[in-house]
Scaffold this active site. Structure first.
Site: not given
Length: 324
Positions: A134-135
Site C-alpha cells: 500500500g502507499c
C-alpha cells in the site's frame, strides 16, 4: 519484449501503469481490460496519453500474457482470479490489499510475495506472484525498517502522514470532490488504518521487539504524494542513525537519504523515496516522502516486474520530479 496485461485500467493507478509500460523498453501492452469501457479508446479515460497510444479497452483477457497487473478495488482481485484463469507461466502483480498479509498470501496453491524491494528483493526476483504494498505502508515502512532491523523500535512510534486526493481513487466521495478538499485538511481512520497490518508484519519480520504504532493519516488539499513523519525514542546520536540508514539502503536504487529537510515536490512524478533524520533530545524524527501513485503503487509494481524478469531495476522508471 514481454507481453503485459492490465485488469482495471481506467483508474489512477491503471493510468499511471499504462503510461509507464508504454514507455518501458522491454514491454508491450497486450490488453487493458475494463468491464465498463470495453471498446473505448484508452485516451477516453486518460487524456494525458493522447498521441502516445491507439489502444482501446478490452472486454476480454489474454490468459497467456507474460505478466498481468491487477488494478482492482480491494477485495476484487480474489473474485477476479476465481473467475478467470491465467497460464501457469503468467506472473501476477496485484495492487490491491487482497494478498499482502501472511494469512492471505497463499491463493490456489500460489504464494504472493510481499513486494517491497527494499525488504524482499531476493524473494521478489524468484516470485511468480507479487502483493504490491500500500502507499502509506510503503512510506512508513521505508521510514522505520532500519530501526526495526537494528532492534531500536521497542518504544511506541507516533506516525503522522498526509496524502493527496488521488489516494482515494477516481470515484467521487464527500471528502474527495474539489469544493470539500480544496483549502482543507482533515484526519481519518485514526489509529485503525488498514495498512497497519502489513506495516506491522514487515517491522516484526526481523524478530525484534516493536512498540505500538500510533498512526494518524490525513487528507491533504493536493493531488499526489505522501509526506510521512514518525518519531520514537532513540538513545544514539544523529550520526549513528544516519549511518544505520545509509547502510540499510546502500543497495536501494530508489530510496535515498537527504541531509536537507524534505518537501513533496522532490518525489512527485517519480518512483523515489526520500528520507530525512532529525534528532531532538532523546527523540528521533524520521521523515519520508513518496508519490502515492508511483512508488506507492504503479511505479513499485513496475519495479517488481523488472526484478521478476531480470531487467535492470530502474528500467522505465528514471523519472524526473517537477520542483518548479
Amino acid at each position: 519484449m514481454i507481453k503485459t496485461g492490465i485488469i482495471g485500467g481506467s483508474g489512477y493507478t491503471g493510468g499511471e501503469l499504462i503510461r509507464l509500460l508504454l514507455n518501458h523498453p522491454q514491454t508491450e501492452i497486450d490488453f487493458v481490460f475494463s468491464t465498463t469501457r470495453a471498446g473505448k479508446p484508452i485516451t477516453s479515460a486518460h487524456q494525458d496519453l493522447l498521441g502516445q497510444t491507439e489502444l482501446k479497452f478490452s472486454g476480454e483477457i489474454n490468459p497467456k500474457v507474460d505478466v498481468v497487473f491487477l488494478c482492482l478495488g480491494h477485495g476484487n482481485s480474489t473474485s477476479f482470479l476465481n473467475e478467470n484463469q491465467f497460464s501457469a507461466s503468467t506472473k501476477i502483480i496485484d495492487l490491491s490489499n487482497d494478498f499482502r498479509l501472511q494469512a492471505d498470501s497463499n491463493f490456489k496453491g500460489q504464494r504472493f510475495i510481499y513486494g517491497l524491494p527494499e525488504l524482499n528483493k531476493s524473494a521478489i526476483q524468484s516470485a511468480e506472484a507479487i502483493a504490491n504494498p500500500g502507499c502509506f505502508a510503503t512510506a512508513i515502512q521505508l521510514a522505520l525498517l532500519p530501526l526495526a532491523k537494528a532492534g531500536l523500535l521497542s518504544d511506541d512510534v507516533h506516525i503522522n502522514a498526509v496524502t493527496g486526493s488521488t489516494g482515494a481513487g477516481v470515484g467521487l466521495s464527500d471528502t474527495s470532490h474539489f469544493s470539500w478538499r480544496n483549502n482543507n485538511v482533515s484526519w481519518y481512520k485514526p489509529f485503525t488504518h488498514q495498512h497497519l497490518g502489513e506495516i506491522g508484519e514487515s517491522l516484526n519480520s526481523f524478530g525484534n521487539s516493536v512498540g505500538k504504532l500510533m498512526f494518524l493519516p490525513n487528507r491533504g488539499n493536493f493531488t499526489r504524494g505522501i509526506l510521512a513523519t514518525a518519531y520514537t525514542k532513540y538513545n544514539g546520536n544523529l550520526e549513528d542513525a544516519k549511518k544505520l540508514y545509509n547502510d540499510f539502503y546502500k543497495n536501494a536504487v530508489f530510496t535515498h537519504m537527504s541531509d536537507e529537510e524534505l518537501h513533496l515536490k522532490q518525489v512527485v512524478n517519480t518512483n523515489q523515496c526520500h528520507i530525512h533524520l532529525h534528532k531532538h533530545n532523546d527523540i528521533l524524527l524520521i521523515t519520508s516522502a513518496i508519490d502515492n501513485l508511483l512508488k506507492g503503487a504503479s511505479g513499485q509494481a513496475v519495479q517488481n516486474m523488472n526484478l521478476m524478469f531480470g531487467f535492470p531495476e530502474t528500467e522505465g522508471l528514471l523519472l524526473k520530479a517537477g520542483v518548479f
